[in-house]
Design a protein around this motif. Structure first.
Motif, PDB file in Angstrom:
ATOM      1  N   LYS A 127       0.834  -1.206   0.000  1.00  0.00           N
ATOM      2  CA  LYS A 127       0.000   0.000   0.000  1.00  0.00           C
ATOM      3  C   LYS A 127       0.870   1.258   0.000  1.00  0.00           C
ATOM      4  CE  LYS A 127      -3.223   2.560   2.981  1.00  0.00           C
ATOM      5  NZ  LYS A 127      -4.152   2.999   1.925  1.00  0.00           N
ATOM      6  N   TYR A 128       1.831   1.307   0.916  1.00  0.00           N
ATOM      7  CA  TYR A 128       2.651   2.511   1.044  1.00  0.00           C
ATOM      8  C   TYR A 128       3.765   2.565   0.001  1.00  0.00           C
ATOM      9  CZ  TYR A 128      -0.001   2.937   5.329  1.00  0.00           C
ATOM     10  OH  TYR A 128      -1.035   3.043   6.233  1.00  0.00           O
ATOM     11  N   GLU A 129       4.316   1.420  -0.362  1.00  0.00           N
ATOM     12  CA  GLU A 129       5.345   1.405  -1.413  1.00  0.00           C
ATOM     13  C   GLU A 129       4.777   1.898  -2.739  1.00  0.00           C
ATOM     14  OE1 GLU A 129       7.626  -2.471   0.545  1.00  0.00           O
ATOM     15  OE2 GLU A 129       6.228  -2.724  -1.116  1.00  0.00           O
ATOM     16  N   ILE A 130       3.630   1.380  -3.111  1.00  0.00           N
ATOM     17  CA  ILE A 130       3.040   1.746  -4.401  1.00  0.00           C
ATOM     18  C   ILE A 130       2.684   3.221  -4.422  1.00  0.00           C
ATOM     19  CG2 ILE A 130       0.984   1.423  -5.839  1.00  0.00           C
ATOM     20  CD1 ILE A 130       1.193  -1.601  -5.088  1.00  0.00           C
ATOM     21  N   ALA A 131       2.150   3.725  -3.335  1.00  0.00           N
ATOM     22  CA  ALA A 131       1.828   5.155  -3.280  1.00  0.00           C
ATOM     23  C   ALA A 131       3.073   6.001  -3.526  1.00  0.00           C
ATOM     24  CB  ALA A 131       1.207   5.500  -1.924  1.00  0.00           C
ATOM     25  N   ALA A 132       4.205   5.594  -2.943  1.00  0.00           N
ATOM     26  CA  ALA A 132       5.452   6.337  -3.145  1.00  0.00           C
ATOM     27  C   ALA A 132       5.954   6.201  -4.579  1.00  0.00           C
ATOM     28  CB  ALA A 132       6.511   5.843  -2.157  1.00  0.00           C
ATOM     29  N   MET A 133       5.867   4.989  -5.127  1.00  0.00           N
ATOM     30  CA  MET A 133       6.351   4.755  -6.491  1.00  0.00           C
ATOM     31  C   MET A 133       5.545   5.528  -7.521  1.00  0.00           C
ATOM     32  SD  MET A 133       7.112   0.664  -6.311  1.00  0.00           S
ATOM     33  CE  MET A 133       8.384  -0.006  -5.254  1.00  0.00           C
ATOM     34  N   LEU A 134       4.265   5.652  -7.315  1.00  0.00           N
ATOM     35  CA  LEU A 134       3.415   6.386  -8.260  1.00  0.00           C
ATOM     36  C   LEU A 134       3.828   7.851  -8.365  1.00  0.00           C
ATOM     37  CD1 LEU A 134      -0.095   4.904  -7.401  1.00  0.00           C
ATOM     38  CD2 LEU A 134       1.169   4.598  -9.553  1.00  0.00           C
ATOM     39  N   LYS A 135       4.389   8.394  -7.294  1.00  0.00           N
ATOM     40  CA  LYS A 135       4.791   9.801  -7.294  1.00  0.00           C
ATOM     41  C   LYS A 135       6.059  10.049  -8.096  1.00  0.00           C
ATOM     42  CE  LYS A 135       2.686  10.791  -2.797  1.00  0.00           C
ATOM     43  NZ  LYS A 135       2.934  11.178  -1.377  1.00  0.00           N
ATOM     44  N   THR A 136       6.852   8.992  -8.308  1.00  0.00           N
ATOM     45  CA  THR A 136       8.141   9.178  -8.984  1.00  0.00           C
ATOM     46  C   THR A 136       8.269   8.349 -10.256  1.00  0.00           C
ATOM     47  OG1 THR A 136       9.099   7.561  -7.441  1.00  0.00           O
ATOM     48  CG2 THR A 136       9.385   9.891  -6.915  1.00  0.00           C
ATOM     49  N   GLY A 137       7.159   7.839 -10.770  1.00  0.00           N
ATOM     50  CA  GLY A 137       7.190   7.235 -12.098  1.00  0.00           C
ATOM     51  C   GLY A 137       7.186   5.732 -12.180  1.00  0.00           C
ATOM     52  N   GLY A 138       7.125   5.035 -11.033  1.00  0.00           N
ATOM     53  CA  GLY A 138       7.024   3.578 -11.110  1.00  0.00           C
ATOM     54  C   GLY A 138       8.043   2.859 -10.273  1.00  0.00           C
TER      55      GLY A 138
END
Length: 252
Positions: A127-138
């Protein structure tokens, strides 16, 4: 030939990083040039691992993390962002197994502990990893399931349920983010030489040889090789997959 995983300066979280497969993966990622953010319940073990990585010229951070607590999972991701500005990948490895029992004789606390750590902990981290990755492109995520995420074994219904859940959640999440540049895969290790394996076998490395087509247990470095490949661009067209690293057991 040495494989260049192209992980230089990538920011990668490893949960359950203090021992066994998580420890070996943390060291391998650091050797490949990644900046490793380690979560583990033991402060001493985590600090010692960071010291070892830094002494060898690598980069690492550590935070005491209990993956059954969503706030701890969120804080581990926040540490990666605070220290390195982004999150590129994760190996969600934290796991637990209790005693072997028939289902009706399994203590209720074993149900809770194993499902909370293995399954819910992995979901919280994603949940938290994906939220962070979405902010920086994947990014890329590898979840540690087990061969028992693909097949069953007597006297471990609660553990089998958790590991099958990891495989199912991995596949579903892969579909959710397939067009948003986040790949999600699972590894399914067979018997691997780790401290937890030694506790079960009493240190007998050959106890399960007859149940493995390759007639030996695996080594943590063999798991790390699979993890690094799945986290790298070498596997750029792989998502929603379960990679068995089990000496052939899942082929039977």
């Amino acid at each position: 030939m040495h494989l260049n995983y192209q992980l230089q300066d990538k920011v990668i979280i490893v949960t359950g990083g203090g021992s066994g497969m998580g420890r070996d993966a943390s060291l391998a990622l650091a050797r490949a040039g990644a900046r490793v953010v380690i979560g583990n319940r033991s402060a001493r073990v985590g600090a010692d691992l960071v010291e070892e990585i830094v002494a060898a010229g690598g980069q690492a951070q550590f935070r005491v993390t209990d993956v059954t607590r969503p706030a701890d999972c969120e804080a581990l991701v926040a540490l990666a962002i605070e220290k390195y500005g982004r999150l590129d990948a994760a190996f969600n490895n934290a796991g637990l197994q209790r005693e072997f029992n028939d289902l009706h004789e399994t203590p209720l606390e074993d149900f809770s502990d194993v499902i909370d750590i293995n399954l819910k902990g992995m979901l919280y981290m994603m949940k938290y990893e994906i939220a962070a990755m979405l902010k920086t492109g994947g990014g890329a995520i590898v979840n540690n399931a087990s061969i028992f995420g693909l097949k069953a074994m007597p006297k471990t219904a609660y553990y089998i349920a958790a590991k099958h859940g990891i495989v199912g959640a991995t596949r579903a999440a892969a579909l959710d983010y397939a067009t948003r540049n986040i790949r999600v895969n699972a590894i399914c290790p067979g018997p691997i030489k780790t401290p937890s394996f030694d506790r079960v076998t009493g240190g007998d490395d050959h106890m399960y040889d007859d149940g493995v087509p390759m007639h030996r247990i695996g080594q943590t470095r063999e798991i790390s090789a699979a993890v690094l490949w799945l986290l790298s661009e070498h596997s750029s067209y792989v998502t929603g997959a379960t990679l068995s690293v089990d000496g052939g057991m899942s082929a039977e």
